[in-house]
Design a protein around this motif. Structure first.
Motif, PDB file in Angstrom:
ATOM      1  N   ARG A  90       0.909  -1.286  -0.183  1.00  0.00           N
ATOM      2  CA  ARG A  90       0.175  -0.152  -0.038  1.00  0.00           C
ATOM      3  C   ARG A  90       0.739   1.387   0.158  1.00  0.00           C
ATOM      4  NH1 ARG A  90      -4.900  -1.862   4.437  1.00  0.00           N
ATOM      5  NH2 ARG A  90      -5.949  -3.007   2.750  1.00  0.00           N
ATOM      6  N   ASP A  91       1.995   1.549   0.763  1.00  0.00           N
ATOM      7  CA  ASP A  91       3.297   2.414   0.593  1.00  0.00           C
ATOM      8  C   ASP A  91       3.189   2.408  -0.668  1.00  0.00           C
ATOM      9  OD1 ASP A  91       2.817   3.324   3.625  1.00  0.00           O
ATOM     10  OD2 ASP A  91       4.615   1.820   3.860  1.00  0.00           O
ATOM     11  N   VAL A  92       3.708   1.643  -1.138  1.00  0.00           N
ATOM     12  CA  VAL A  92       4.205   1.686  -2.813  1.00  0.00           C
ATOM     13  C   VAL A  92       3.229   2.320  -3.555  1.00  0.00           C
ATOM     14  CG1 VAL A  92       5.088   0.345  -4.318  1.00  0.00           C
ATOM     15  CG2 VAL A  92       5.798  -0.614  -2.503  1.00  0.00           C
ATOM     16  N   GLU A  93       1.919   1.598  -4.003  1.00  0.00           N
ATOM     17  CA  GLU A  93       0.819   2.486  -4.333  1.00  0.00           C
ATOM     18  C   GLU A  93       0.765   3.958  -4.230  1.00  0.00           C
ATOM     19  OE1 GLU A  93      -1.913  -1.608  -4.942  1.00  0.00           O
ATOM     20  OE2 GLU A  93      -2.812  -0.790  -3.640  1.00  0.00           O
ATOM     21  N   THR A  94       0.696   4.453  -2.774  1.00  0.00           N
ATOM     22  CA  THR A  94       0.808   5.915  -3.035  1.00  0.00           C
ATOM     23  C   THR A  94       1.321   5.995  -3.433  1.00  0.00           C
ATOM     24  OG1 THR A  94      -0.143   4.540  -0.922  1.00  0.00           O
ATOM     25  CG2 THR A  94       0.807   7.668  -0.803  1.00  0.00           C
ATOM     26  N   ILE A  95       2.862   6.155  -3.232  1.00  0.00           N
ATOM     27  CA  ILE A  95       3.813   6.748  -3.722  1.00  0.00           C
ATOM     28  C   ILE A  95       3.352   6.273  -5.495  1.00  0.00           C
ATOM     29  CG2 ILE A  95       6.128   6.335  -4.407  1.00  0.00           C
ATOM     30  CD1 ILE A  95       6.756   4.967  -1.677  1.00  0.00           C
TER      31      ILE A  95
ATOM     32  N   GLY B 116       1.693   9.561 -10.550  1.00  0.00           N
ATOM     33  CA  GLY B 116       0.325   9.520 -11.701  1.00  0.00           C
ATOM     34  C   GLY B 116      -0.353   8.519 -12.069  1.00  0.00           C
ATOM     35  N   LEU B 117       1.098   6.590 -11.776  1.00  0.00           N
ATOM     36  CA  LEU B 117       0.115   5.824 -11.814  1.00  0.00           C
ATOM     37  C   LEU B 117      -1.022   5.080 -11.422  1.00  0.00           C
ATOM     38  CD1 LEU B 117       3.813   4.418 -11.317  1.00  0.00           C
ATOM     39  CD2 LEU B 117       3.079   4.709 -14.244  1.00  0.00           C
ATOM     40  N   ILE B 118      -1.341   3.661 -12.222  1.00  0.00           N
ATOM     41  CA  ILE B 118      -2.895   3.628 -11.853  1.00  0.00           C
ATOM     42  C   ILE B 118      -2.754   2.322 -11.017  1.00  0.00           C
ATOM     43  CG2 ILE B 118      -5.444   3.274 -12.276  1.00  0.00           C
ATOM     44  CD1 ILE B 118      -4.834   5.462 -14.728  1.00  0.00           C
ATOM     45  N   PRO B 119      -3.001   2.032 -10.026  1.00  0.00           N
ATOM     46  CA  PRO B 119      -2.818   0.464  -9.489  1.00  0.00           C
ATOM     47  C   PRO B 119      -4.121  -0.044  -9.334  1.00  0.00           C
ATOM     48  CG  PRO B 119      -2.309   2.741  -7.443  1.00  0.00           C
ATOM     49  CD  PRO B 119      -2.477   2.723  -8.155  1.00  0.00           C
TER      50      PRO B 119
ATOM     51  N   TRP C 277      -0.055 -10.464  -3.863  1.00  0.00           N
ATOM     52  CA  TRP C 277       0.916 -11.317  -5.107  1.00  0.00           C
ATOM     53  C   TRP C 277       2.412  -9.903  -5.695  1.00  0.00           C
ATOM     54  CZ3 TRP C 277       2.176 -15.407  -8.732  1.00  0.00           C
ATOM     55  CH2 TRP C 277       3.061 -15.959  -8.600  1.00  0.00           C
ATOM     56  N   ARG C 278       1.439  -9.596  -6.365  1.00  0.00           N
ATOM     57  CA  ARG C 278       2.758  -9.000  -7.220  1.00  0.00           C
ATOM     58  C   ARG C 278       1.942  -7.533  -6.419  1.00  0.00           C
ATOM     59  NH1 ARG C 278       5.148 -11.978  -6.380  1.00  0.00           N
ATOM     60  NH2 ARG C 278       6.807 -13.302  -8.011  1.00  0.00           N
ATOM     61  N   ILE C 279       2.563  -6.639  -6.866  1.00  0.00           N
ATOM     62  CA  ILE C 279       2.149  -4.995  -7.345  1.00  0.00           C
ATOM     63  C   ILE C 279       2.069  -4.659  -8.506  1.00  0.00           C
ATOM     64  CG2 ILE C 279       2.269  -2.505  -6.272  1.00  0.00           C
ATOM     65  CD1 ILE C 279       3.860  -3.590  -4.164  1.00  0.00           C
ATOM     66  N   VAL C 280       1.058  -4.433  -9.068  1.00  0.00           N
ATOM     67  CA  VAL C 280      -0.006  -3.758 -10.859  1.00  0.00           C
ATOM     68  C   VAL C 280       0.091  -2.745 -10.432  1.00  0.00           C
ATOM     69  CG1 VAL C 280      -0.350  -5.134 -12.689  1.00  0.00           C
ATOM     70  CG2 VAL C 280       0.197  -6.503 -11.136  1.00  0.00           C
ATOM     71  N   LEU C 281       0.741  -1.737 -11.785  1.00  0.00           N
ATOM     72  CA  LEU C 281       0.736  -0.677 -11.804  1.00  0.00           C
ATOM     73  C   LEU C 281       0.422  -0.630 -13.421  1.00  0.00           C
ATOM     74  CD1 LEU C 281       3.476   0.791 -10.022  1.00  0.00           C
ATOM     75  CD2 LEU C 281       1.388   0.621  -9.503  1.00  0.00           C
ATOM     76  N   GLY C 282      -0.933   0.970 -13.343  1.00  0.00           N
ATOM     77  CA  GLY C 282      -1.423   0.872 -14.979  1.00  0.00           C
ATOM     78  C   GLY C 282      -0.596   2.234 -15.389  1.00  0.00           C
ATOM     79  N   VAL C 283      -0.219   2.377 -16.492  1.00  0.00           N
ATOM     80  CA  VAL C 283       0.619   3.269 -17.108  1.00  0.00           C
ATOM     81  C   VAL C 283       0.005   4.130 -18.074  1.00  0.00           C
ATOM     82  CG1 VAL C 283       3.082   4.619 -18.126  1.00  0.00           C
ATOM     83  CG2 VAL C 283       2.443   3.176 -17.410  1.00  0.00           C
ATOM     84  N   PRO C 284      -0.528   5.056 -17.241  1.00  0.00           N
ATOM     85  CA  PRO C 284      -2.002   6.598 -18.481  1.00  0.00           C
ATOM     86  C   PRO C 284      -1.214   6.479 -19.594  1.00  0.00           C
ATOM     87  CG  PRO C 284      -1.369   8.043 -16.079  1.00  0.00           C
ATOM     88  CD  PRO C 284      -0.660   6.053 -16.128  1.00  0.00           C
ATOM     89  N   GLU C 285      -1.995   7.026 -20.120  1.00  0.00           N
ATOM     90  CA  GLU C 285      -1.896   8.037 -21.708  1.00  0.00           C
ATOM     91  C   GLU C 285      -1.019   9.000 -21.244  1.00  0.00           C
ATOM     92  OE1 GLU C 285      -4.646   7.758 -24.718  1.00  0.00           O
ATOM     93  OE2 GLU C 285      -5.478   5.553 -24.434  1.00  0.00           O
ATOM     94  N   GLY C 286      -1.715   9.665 -20.600  1.00  0.00           N
ATOM     95  CA  GLY C 286      -0.952  11.403 -20.199  1.00  0.00           C
ATOM     96  C   GLY C 286       0.926  11.247 -19.666  1.00  0.00           C
TER      97      GLY C 286
ATOM     98  N   LEU D 201       2.850  -2.338 -15.515  1.00  0.00           N
ATOM     99  CA  LEU D 201       4.461  -2.271 -14.509  1.00  0.00           C
ATOM    100  C   LEU D 201       4.084  -3.325 -13.212  1.00  0.00           C
ATOM    101  CD1 LEU D 201       5.075   1.095 -14.554  1.00  0.00           C
ATOM    102  CD2 LEU D 201       5.666  -0.149 -16.101  1.00  0.00           C
ATOM    103  N   THR D 202       5.131  -4.411 -13.486  1.00  0.00           N
ATOM    104  CA  THR D 202       4.679  -5.547 -12.315  1.00  0.00           C
ATOM    105  C   THR D 202       6.356  -5.438 -11.155  1.00  0.00           C
ATOM    106  OG1 THR D 202       3.191  -6.524 -13.926  1.00  0.00           O
ATOM    107  CG2 THR D 202       4.338  -7.537 -11.513  1.00  0.00           C
ATOM    108  N   LEU D 203       5.705  -5.144 -10.503  1.00  0.00           N
ATOM    109  CA  LEU D 203       6.271  -4.938  -8.512  1.00  0.00           C
ATOM    110  C   LEU D 203       6.732  -6.242  -7.822  1.00  0.00           C
ATOM    111  CD1 LEU D 203       6.923  -0.747  -8.044  1.00  0.00           C
ATOM    112  CD2 LEU D 203       8.853  -2.049  -9.321  1.00  0.00           C
ATOM    113  N   PRO D 204       7.056  -6.039  -7.901  1.00  0.00           N
ATOM    114  CA  PRO D 204       7.285  -7.273  -5.963  1.00  0.00           C
ATOM    115  C   PRO D 204       6.499  -6.702  -5.189  1.00  0.00           C
ATOM    116  CG  PRO D 204       9.492  -6.871  -6.969  1.00  0.00           C
ATOM    117  CD  PRO D 204       8.810  -6.638  -7.917  1.00  0.00           C
TER     118      PRO D 204
END
Length: 398
Positions: free
Chosen positions: A260-265, A270-273, A285-294, A356-359
């Motif tokens: 949750r700390d990673v998702e806040t950062i 501007g990334l979208i968890p 199990w993983r932290i997955v973030l979407g990259v918006p078109e902006g 984007l996928t982070l452990p």
């Protein structure tokens, strides 16, 4: 205490090693019924929200047995989320059934109930529901979209996740878990299928635990021995998983806090968890973030950002499950070309290449979050010429 105390969580403790040693000293190198098998199945059933469990040698075997128990046979159709591990499709195809891809909803990339209602047919025998990265699907909406069709949950990423305040086996007809290497709870190689239905439980025994039939059957009147498969696990895997299950609440709390700390950062930049689309409590199990078109106009630009993040020190993983399920090489094989009814899945096609996928770490170094913040900030601002040390590590998902 862990074997090698460090800043990182250790899944295998000295107590686990001693338990395995005791097992080997007694010569227990295979188990058919009772003992550690019975203890594991009882404890894991309660943990997962069910009343009965069947342990298997891996998570795909659990799905295989669950689909057979649900009635899937050759020529039937099984609805499967297009965003997911190819092993789900392999289990369907092993029974001779046809995979029907269903689009993902945009928030958590779980199966979209509205698209499910469009995908099912009179041949649909089961729905195989993915819970990606620990995010529960909307089980009530899926049931409403396909009344009377059995729901089989692939919960391989979702140990301990809750839907409407209950574990997933309380809502699926059968919930299947992988406890393989690197999973949230692991026995090295292990799987488990959990249900509240005694007949489904015994049908899974009939399919995959030949030596427990007919002795362990109480509901089914089964005249033969079994279908004949031996999907049972190794006792060493059961012992390791029992130890990890005991420690999992602590691990889960630490992991959730870090994620949750990673998702806040990431959100601040501007990334979208990914997040649940329904009343659910996820695990990580993983932290997955979407990259918006902006931030990146095209998937190619997303890939460039990913490569720059790796060079800057982030332990970014590959974009798992891209291409999506219906475009996997499994269906290029001659035996499987007719084993899929392809359908448009525009949400998955649009979002998945932008991930984007982070452990999800458990006990990272004290400065891990700050180093990750610096890395993300520098890359997204285009100021990533410096080199840093890796900020996290992880296993390859399945």
């Amino acid at each position: 205490m862990p074997i090698e105390p460090s800043e990182n969580w250790q899944d295998v403790h000295e107590s686990d090693i001693e338990a395995v040693a005791r097992l080997l000293r007694r010569g227990e190198i295979s188990i058919v019924s009772g003992g550690h098998l019975a203890r594991f199945e009882k404890q894991f059933a309660a943990f997962a929200g069910g009343r009965h469990a069947v342990a298997t040698n891996n998570g795909t075997a659990a799905i295989h047995a669950a689909l057979w128990a649900a009635g899937v046979r050759s020529g039937d159709e099984v609805a499967v989320c297009d965003y997911g591990f190819h092993g789900m499709a392999a289990a369907v195809r092993s029974l001779g059934a046809v995979v029907v891809p269903v689009d993902a909803e945009p928030l958590g990339l779980t199966m979209d109930p509205q698209d499910l209602s469009r995908a099912i047919s009179e041949r649909t025998t089961a729905i195989l529901v993915h819970n990606p990265w620990g995010i529960p699907a909307d089980y009530a909406a899926l049931r409403a979209a396909a009344p009377g069709v059995p729901l089989v949950a692939d919960a391989s990423h979702a140990h301990g996740a809750l839907y409407r305040d209950e574990p997933l086996a309380a809502h699926a007809d059968i919930a299947c878990f992988s406890l393989g290497r690197g999973k949230l709870v692991s026995g090295g190689e292990l799987g488990c299928a959990v249900t509240r239905d005694p007949e489904l439980h015994e049908r899974m025994l009939v399919y995959g635990h030949v030596n427990r039939v007919p002795g362990d059957l109480k509901t089914l009147d089964w005249g033969g021995s079994a279908v004949g498969l031996k999907l049972r696990p190794h006792p060493v895997a059961l012992v390791l998983a029992l130890g990890q299950l005991k420690r999992y609440p602590e691990k889960q709390a630490l992991q959730r806090g870090y994620a949750r700390d990673v998702e806040t950062i990431a959100g601040d930049l501007g990334l979208i968890p990914l997040r649940p689309c329904c009343a659910a409590e996820r695990v990580y199990w993983r932290i997955v973030l979407g990259v918006p078109e902006g931030l990146a106009a095209t998937p190619e630009e997303v890939a460039t950002i990913a490569e720059r993040l790796r060079r800057a020190g982030a332990a970014l993983e590959p974009n798992h499950y891209w291409p999506t399920l219906q475009h996997q090489s499994l269906f290029d094989w001659e035996d499987h070309r007719a084993g899929i009814r392809r359908r448009p899945c525009p949400v998955a096609a649009r979002i998945v290449p932008r991930l984007l996928t982070l452990p999800a770490r458990v006990q990272p170094p004290a400065d891990a979050l700050e180093r990750l913040r610096e890395c993300l900030t520098a890359v997204l601002a285009g100021d990533d010429t410096r080199t840093t040390s890796p900020v996290s590590t992880g296993e390859t998902p399945q």
